[in-house]
Motif scaffolding. Structure first.
Motif, PDB file in Angstrom:
ATOM      1  N   MET A 297      -9.021  31.177 -41.990  1.00 53.79           N
ATOM      2  CA  MET A 297      -8.503  30.478 -40.829  1.00 53.79           C
ATOM      3  C   MET A 297      -9.376  30.834 -39.623  1.00 53.79           C
ATOM      4  SD  MET A 297      -5.161  29.150 -41.736  1.00 53.79           S
ATOM      5  CE  MET A 297      -4.676  28.826 -40.106  1.00 53.79           C
ATOM      6  N   ALA A 298      -9.443  29.871 -38.699  1.00 54.86           N
ATOM      7  CA  ALA A 298     -10.265  30.066 -37.505  1.00 54.86           C
ATOM      8  C   ALA A 298      -9.609  29.406 -36.303  1.00 54.86           C
ATOM      9  CB  ALA A 298     -11.653  29.490 -37.730  1.00 54.86           C
ATOM     10  N   ASP A 299      -9.932  29.922 -35.142  1.00 60.65           N
ATOM     11  CA  ASP A 299      -9.533  29.345 -33.863  1.00 60.65           C
ATOM     12  C   ASP A 299     -10.813  29.083 -33.085  1.00 60.65           C
ATOM     13  OD1 ASP A 299      -6.748  29.650 -34.308  1.00 60.65           O
ATOM     14  OD2 ASP A 299      -6.852  31.746 -33.664  1.00 60.65           O
ATOM     15  N   SER A 300     -10.711  28.271 -32.031  1.00 67.27           N
ATOM     16  CA  SER A 300     -11.898  28.038 -31.213  1.00 67.27           C
ATOM     17  C   SER A 300     -11.529  27.871 -29.748  1.00 67.27           C
ATOM     18  CB  SER A 300     -12.668  26.804 -31.701  1.00 67.27           C
ATOM     19  OG  SER A 300     -11.907  25.636 -31.500  1.00 67.27           O
ATOM     20  N   VAL A 301     -12.520  28.117 -28.903  1.00 64.01           N
ATOM     21  CA  VAL A 301     -12.428  27.918 -27.463  1.00 64.01           C
ATOM     22  C   VAL A 301     -13.641  27.079 -27.094  1.00 64.01           C
ATOM     23  CG1 VAL A 301     -12.442  29.062 -25.222  1.00 64.01           C
ATOM     24  CG2 VAL A 301     -11.294  30.147 -27.153  1.00 64.01           C
ATOM     25  N   ALA A 302     -13.453  26.049 -26.251  1.00 62.89           N
ATOM     26  CA  ALA A 302     -14.569  25.163 -25.929  1.00 62.89           C
ATOM     27  C   ALA A 302     -14.518  24.735 -24.466  1.00 62.89           C
ATOM     28  CB  ALA A 302     -14.530  23.932 -26.820  1.00 62.89           C
ATOM     29  N   THR A 303     -15.670  24.272 -23.984  1.00 58.93           N
ATOM     30  CA  THR A 303     -15.781  23.715 -22.642  1.00 58.93           C
ATOM     31  C   THR A 303     -16.845  22.626 -22.657  1.00 58.93           C
ATOM     32  OG1 THR A 303     -15.991  24.270 -20.301  1.00 58.93           O
ATOM     33  CG2 THR A 303     -17.518  25.361 -21.799  1.00 58.93           C
ATOM     34  N   ARG A 304     -16.850  21.807 -21.625  1.00 58.94           N
ATOM     35  CA  ARG A 304     -17.822  20.722 -21.528  1.00 58.94           C
ATOM     36  C   ARG A 304     -19.067  21.182 -20.782  1.00 58.94           C
ATOM     37  NH1 ARG A 304     -13.878  17.583 -17.366  1.00 58.94           N
ATOM     38  NH2 ARG A 304     -14.254  18.956 -15.604  1.00 58.94           N
ATOM     39  N   ILE A 305     -20.172  20.491 -21.064  1.00 55.70           N
ATOM     40  CA  ILE A 305     -21.438  20.685 -20.366  1.00 55.70           C
ATOM     41  C   ILE A 305     -21.707  19.382 -19.607  1.00 55.70           C
ATOM     42  CG2 ILE A 305     -23.899  21.187 -20.592  1.00 55.70           C
ATOM     43  CD1 ILE A 305     -22.093  23.466 -21.621  1.00 55.70           C
ATOM     44  N   VAL A 306     -21.960  19.481 -18.292  1.00 61.70           N
ATOM     45  CA  VAL A 306     -22.095  18.319 -17.431  1.00 61.70           C
ATOM     46  C   VAL A 306     -23.484  18.313 -16.804  1.00 61.70           C
ATOM     47  CG1 VAL A 306     -21.087  17.144 -15.436  1.00 61.70           C
ATOM     48  CG2 VAL A 306     -19.629  18.498 -16.934  1.00 61.70           C
ATOM     49  N   ASP A 307     -24.094  17.119 -16.690  1.00 65.76           N
ATOM     50  CA  ASP A 307     -25.413  17.030 -16.062  1.00 65.76           C
ATOM     51  C   ASP A 307     -25.281  16.748 -14.566  1.00 65.76           C
ATOM     52  OD1 ASP A 307     -24.916  14.280 -15.776  1.00 65.76           O
ATOM     53  OD2 ASP A 307     -26.437  13.669 -17.223  1.00 65.76           O
ATOM     54  N   GLY A 308     -26.410  16.594 -13.903  1.00 67.10           N
ATOM     55  CA  GLY A 308     -26.429  16.396 -12.460  1.00 67.10           C
ATOM     56  C   GLY A 308     -25.800  15.105 -11.980  1.00 67.10           C
ATOM     57  N   ALA A 309     -25.638  14.143 -12.892  1.00 64.45           N
ATOM     58  CA  ALA A 309     -25.001  12.874 -12.545  1.00 64.45           C
ATOM     59  C   ALA A 309     -23.495  12.907 -12.825  1.00 64.45           C
ATOM     60  CB  ALA A 309     -25.646  11.735 -13.324  1.00 64.45           C
ATOM     61  N   GLY A 310     -23.008  14.043 -13.310  1.00 67.73           N
ATOM     62  CA  GLY A 310     -21.584  14.160 -13.604  1.00 67.73           C
ATOM     63  C   GLY A 310     -21.192  13.681 -14.988  1.00 67.73           C
ATOM     64  N   ARG A 311     -22.181  13.400 -15.833  1.00 71.85           N
ATOM     65  CA  ARG A 311     -21.888  12.960 -17.196  1.00 71.85           C
ATOM     66  C   ARG A 311     -21.703  14.161 -18.115  1.00 71.85           C
ATOM     67  NH1 ARG A 311     -26.808   9.145 -16.502  1.00 71.85           N
ATOM     68  NH2 ARG A 311     -27.770  11.185 -16.722  1.00 71.85           N
ATOM     69  N   VAL A 312     -20.694  14.092 -18.967  1.00 79.01           N
ATOM     70  CA  VAL A 312     -20.513  15.115 -19.992  1.00 79.01           C
ATOM     71  C   VAL A 312     -21.547  14.825 -21.070  1.00 79.01           C
ATOM     72  CG1 VAL A 312     -18.955  16.104 -21.707  1.00 79.01           C
ATOM     73  CG2 VAL A 312     -18.061  15.383 -19.478  1.00 79.01           C
ATOM     74  N   VAL A 313     -22.465  15.777 -21.274  1.00 77.33           N
ATOM     75  CA  VAL A 313     -23.572  15.561 -22.202  1.00 77.33           C
ATOM     76  C   VAL A 313     -23.500  16.426 -23.447  1.00 77.33           C
ATOM     77  CG1 VAL A 313     -25.138  14.711 -20.418  1.00 77.33           C
ATOM     78  CG2 VAL A 313     -25.039  17.168 -20.907  1.00 77.33           C
TER      79      VAL A 313
END
Length: 65
Positions: A1-17
């Motif tokens: 079994m596994a759990d995870s933690v995540a976050t978004r990466i955003v560029d200079g234009a505000g797009r999630v990349v």
């Protein structure tokens, strides 16, 4: 079994990349212990890509190409 933690990466234009995720063996570490490091890393990468506080994150899907 596994759990995870995540976050978004955003560029200079505000797009999630991208996303940054850490997978933990279930029960090995509390999510609250890993979360600050994951969020700080995501913010650091986003800043390297040009994102700054005040740049709003765009909603919706951005077409590729």
């Amino acid at each position: 079994m596994a759990d995870s933690v995540a976050t978004r990466i955003v560029d200079g234009a505000g797009r999630v990349v991208a996303a940054l995720s850490v997978v933990l063996r279930a029960g090995s570490v509390k999510h609250q212990a890993a979360l600050p490091s994951v969020l700080a890393s995501g913010l650091g990468i986003s800043r390297q890509l040009g994102w700054r506080p005040g740049i709003r994150v765009r909603e919706g899907v951005v077409p590729s190409g």
